[in-house]
Design an enzyme around this catalytic site. Structure first.
Site, PDB file in Angstrom:
ATOM      1  N   SER A 119     -15.274 -27.305  41.635  1.00 33.77           N
ATOM      2  CA  SER A 119     -14.008 -26.590  41.767  1.00 33.77           C
ATOM      3  C   SER A 119     -13.925 -25.870  43.096  1.00 33.77           C
ATOM      4  CB  SER A 119     -13.870 -25.583  40.630  1.00 33.77           C
ATOM      5  OG  SER A 119     -14.999 -24.748  40.608  1.00 33.77           O
ATOM      6  N   ASN A 190      -7.217 -23.287  41.940  1.00 37.11           N
ATOM      7  CA  ASN A 190      -8.022 -22.076  42.113  1.00 37.11           C
ATOM      8  C   ASN A 190      -7.587 -21.257  43.317  1.00 37.11           C
ATOM      9  OD1 ASN A 190      -9.515 -22.187  39.796  1.00 37.11           O
ATOM     10  ND2 ASN A 190     -11.140 -23.437  40.683  1.00 37.11           N
TER      11      ASN A 190
HETATM   12  N1  3HC Z   1     -11.412 -28.846  23.018  1.00 39.44           N
HETATM   13  C1  3HC Z   1     -10.491 -29.696  22.519  1.00 39.44           C
HETATM   14  N2  3HC Z   1      -9.286 -29.303  22.045  1.00 39.44           N
HETATM   15  C2  3HC Z   1      -9.012 -27.993  22.088  1.00 39.44           C
HETATM   16  C3  3HC Z   1      -9.923 -27.037  22.583  1.00 39.44           C
HETATM   17  C4  3HC Z   1     -11.171 -27.515  23.062  1.00 39.44           C
HETATM   18  N3  3HC Z   1     -12.087 -26.683  23.565  1.00 39.44           N
HETATM   19  N4  3HC Z   1      -9.366 -25.807  22.482  1.00 39.44           N
HETATM   20  C5  3HC Z   1      -8.136 -25.974  21.942  1.00 39.44           C
HETATM   21  N5  3HC Z   1      -7.929 -27.289  21.710  1.00 39.44           N
HETATM   22  C6  3HC Z   1      -6.705 -27.892  21.170  1.00 39.44           C
HETATM   23  C7  3HC Z   1      -6.453 -27.459  19.759  1.00 39.44           C
HETATM   24  O1  3HC Z   1      -7.147 -28.272  18.828  1.00 39.44           O
HETATM   25  C8  3HC Z   1      -4.938 -27.602  19.640  1.00 39.44           C
HETATM   26  O2  3HC Z   1      -4.586 -28.969  19.454  1.00 39.44           O
HETATM   27  P1  3HC Z   1      -3.227 -29.375  18.644  1.00 39.44           P
HETATM   28  O3  3HC Z   1      -2.081 -28.759  19.393  1.00 39.44           O
HETATM   29  O4  3HC Z   1      -3.230 -30.880  18.704  1.00 39.44           O
HETATM   30  O5  3HC Z   1      -3.418 -28.804  17.283  1.00 39.44           O
HETATM   31  C9  3HC Z   1      -4.452 -27.214  21.041  1.00 39.44           C
HETATM   32  O6  3HC Z   1      -5.594 -27.384  21.918  1.00 39.44           O
HETATM   33  C10 3HC Z   1      -3.981 -25.788  21.090  1.00 39.44           C
HETATM   34  O7  3HC Z   1      -5.051 -24.968  20.632  1.00 39.44           O
HETATM   35  P2  3HC Z   1      -4.853 -23.669  19.720  1.00 39.44           P
HETATM   36  O8  3HC Z   1      -3.608 -23.814  18.899  1.00 39.44           O
HETATM   37  O9  3HC Z   1      -6.136 -23.394  19.019  1.00 39.44           O
HETATM   38  O10 3HC Z   1      -4.721 -22.456  20.751  1.00 39.44           O
HETATM   39  P3  3HC Z   1      -3.724 -22.274  21.952  1.00 39.44           P
HETATM   40  O11 3HC Z   1      -2.347 -22.727  21.621  1.00 39.44           O
HETATM   41  O12 3HC Z   1      -3.949 -20.887  22.409  1.00 39.44           O
HETATM   42  O13 3HC Z   1      -4.284 -23.260  23.087  1.00 39.44           O
HETATM   43  C11 3HC Z   1      -5.528 -23.484  25.059  1.00 39.44           C
HETATM   44  C12 3HC Z   1      -5.583 -23.148  23.572  1.00 39.44           C
HETATM   45  C13 3HC Z   1      -5.109 -24.938  25.260  1.00 39.44           C
HETATM   46  C14 3HC Z   1      -6.943 -23.287  25.604  1.00 39.44           C
HETATM   47  C15 3HC Z   1      -4.457 -22.536  25.740  1.00 39.44           C
HETATM   48  O14 3HC Z   1      -4.728 -21.211  25.402  1.00 39.44           O
HETATM   49  C16 3HC Z   1      -4.446 -22.650  27.252  1.00 39.44           C
HETATM   50  O15 3HC Z   1      -3.816 -23.549  27.800  1.00 39.44           O
HETATM   51  N6  3HC Z   1      -5.112 -21.683  27.907  1.00 39.44           N
HETATM   52  C17 3HC Z   1      -5.227 -21.698  29.381  1.00 39.44           C
HETATM   53  C18 3HC Z   1      -6.339 -22.625  29.789  1.00 39.44           C
HETATM   54  C19 3HC Z   1      -6.494 -22.696  31.253  1.00 39.44           C
HETATM   55  O16 3HC Z   1      -5.821 -22.032  32.031  1.00 39.44           O
HETATM   56  N7  3HC Z   1      -7.428 -23.548  31.661  1.00 39.44           N
HETATM   57  C20 3HC Z   1      -7.758 -23.707  33.059  1.00 39.44           C
HETATM   58  C21 3HC Z   1      -8.894 -22.827  33.377  1.00 39.44           C
HETATM   59  S1  3HC Z   1      -9.299 -22.892  35.083  1.00 39.44           S
HETATM   60  C22 3HC Z   1     -10.319 -24.215  35.205  1.00 39.44           C
HETATM   61  O17 3HC Z   1     -10.688 -24.879  34.270  1.00 39.44           O
HETATM   62  C23 3HC Z   1     -10.754 -24.533  36.584  1.00 39.44           C
HETATM   63  C24 3HC Z   1     -12.176 -24.161  36.812  1.00 39.44           C
HETATM   64  O18 3HC Z   1     -12.519 -24.656  38.062  1.00 39.44           O
HETATM   65  C25 3HC Z   1     -12.435 -22.684  36.767  1.00 39.44           C
END
Ligand code: 3HC
Length: 294
Positions: A119, A190
């Site tokens: 990243s 990022n």
């Molecule tokens: N693995 C697989 N599926 C997952 C999961 C995981 N770890 N966590 C959640 N899910 C799925 C759930 O099963 C659910 O699926 P469905 O809609 O088919 O039922 C869906 O995602 C939504 O999950 P929840 O209803 O439990 O919870 P949320 O609606 O809060 O969604 C989230 C969870 C998708 C993580 C959401 O909160 C989100 O988008 N958060 C922001 C994540 C983000 O910004 N990520 C980027 C981080 S930065 C990065 O990665 C870069 C690095 O370089 C730092």
């Protein structure tokens, strides 16, 4: 030459997600970890995720079984060599990554594309250590990999246009939405996200508002799925601290400098969800409680 077989180095949070997505998209996928226990842990995590998709009705049982059958775990680096693309998602340390590529390169065919999920580290620095910088790209996935649609496909000044296009097309074949970026620390996401997250910590440090109120403001006022302090806990403070330092080193701009509170939390091992404590206490994971920090 179209990509048919995939190898993934690293079966942690990112590597296992990438391997899962590749296998589900129909690619025979070899995933490597450094010991049997880590291979088993990674594959178990993928199996659990696939089972959950079947339970939810998103995936048919036969599709789950076919995806699982396409996945092979290994500890041997030579098992990665038969792929058309190798995606590296090992520890975020340049020396370890360069060592990995140096070891792998002579074992692979000349056509194999090398891709790093880094990243923030320099793709160019990795590429030049391989002897095939023209076939080296960045493929940056987002956490949780099976859910987040974006992949940043990044090139260096040495990357062949055809290889860059092939990597972009590959990300689409995985069902992702690729964006093109150049090799600068943080790429697109990022570059914008890290200063925002660091500003949330500064706001907390300066007493602007409480942990919960900062998070609720961005969730309910701006429609973010998670507040910035919850997202920091989700990504891991050590990871963000590390990325911020690399970006600060490169750009020498204050907005990338990690605030003292983040540093203190990293020193204390309060790295967020994975360590049970960050801005929230995860003793009851379904009901995180804000911690008293100041
Ligand atoms: N693995 C697989 N599926 C997952 C999961 C995981 N770890 N966590 C959640 N899910 C799925 C759930 O099963 C659910 O699926 P469905 O809609 O088919 O039922 C869906 O995602 C939504 O999950 P929840 O209803 O439990 O919870 P949320 O609606 O809060 O969604 C989230 C969870 C998708 C993580 C959401 O909160 C989100 O988008 N958060 C922001 C994540 C983000 O910004 N990520 C980027 C981080 S930065 C990065 O990665 C870069 C690095 O370089 C730092």
């Amino acid at each position: 030459m179209a990509i048919e077989k995939v190898s993934v180095a690293g079966c942690g949070l990112m590597g296992s997600g990438i391997a899962q997505v590749c296998a589900l998209a129909g690619f025979p996928t070899v995933v490597r970890e450094v010991n049997d226990a880590l291979v088993e842990k990674g594959l178990k995590g993928i199996e659990k995720n696939l089972d959950r998709l079947v339970e939810k009705g998103t995936l048919r049982a036969a599709e789950r079984d076919a995806a699982r059958a396409r996945l092979k775990g290994t500890t041997k680096i030579e098992d990665l060599a038969g792929a058309d693309i190798v995606i590296e998602a090992i520890i975020e340390q340049l020396a370890a990554k360069r060592e990995f590529w140096r070891e792998l390169e002579p074992r692979c065919g000349r056509h194999t594309i090398f891709a790093s999920n880094t990243s923030s580290l320099s793709i160019t620095e990795m590429a030049v250590s391989t002897g095939r910088p023209q076939r080296f790209v960045g493929l940056h996935f987002f956490n949780p990999v099976p859910v987040m649609k974006l992949v940043e496909v990044t090139r260096t000044i040495a990357t062949d246009d055809a290889v860059f296009d092939e990597a972009h097309a590959f990300a689409q074949r995985l069902g992702k939405v690729p964006v093109r970026a150049t090799d600068r620390p943080g790429f697109i996401v990022n570059r914008l996200l890290v200063p925002f997250l660091l500003d949330a910590v500064r706001a907390l440090e300066e007493g602007v508002a409480s942990i919960e109120d900062i998070d609720n403001s961005m969730k309910l006022g701006c429609g973010h799925p998670m507040g910035p302090l919850t997202l920091l806990d989700f990504v891991g403070h050590d990871t963000t601290y590390y990325i911020a330092n690399i970006m600060f080193e490169e750009f020498k701009e204050k907005r990338f400098a990690p605030p003292p509170l983040l540093k203190r939390m990293v020193l204390a091992g309060w790295n967020g969800r994975k360590s049970g404590r960050g801005f929230y206490d995860y003793s009851d994971p379904k009901n995180p409680k804000p911690v008293k920090l100041l």
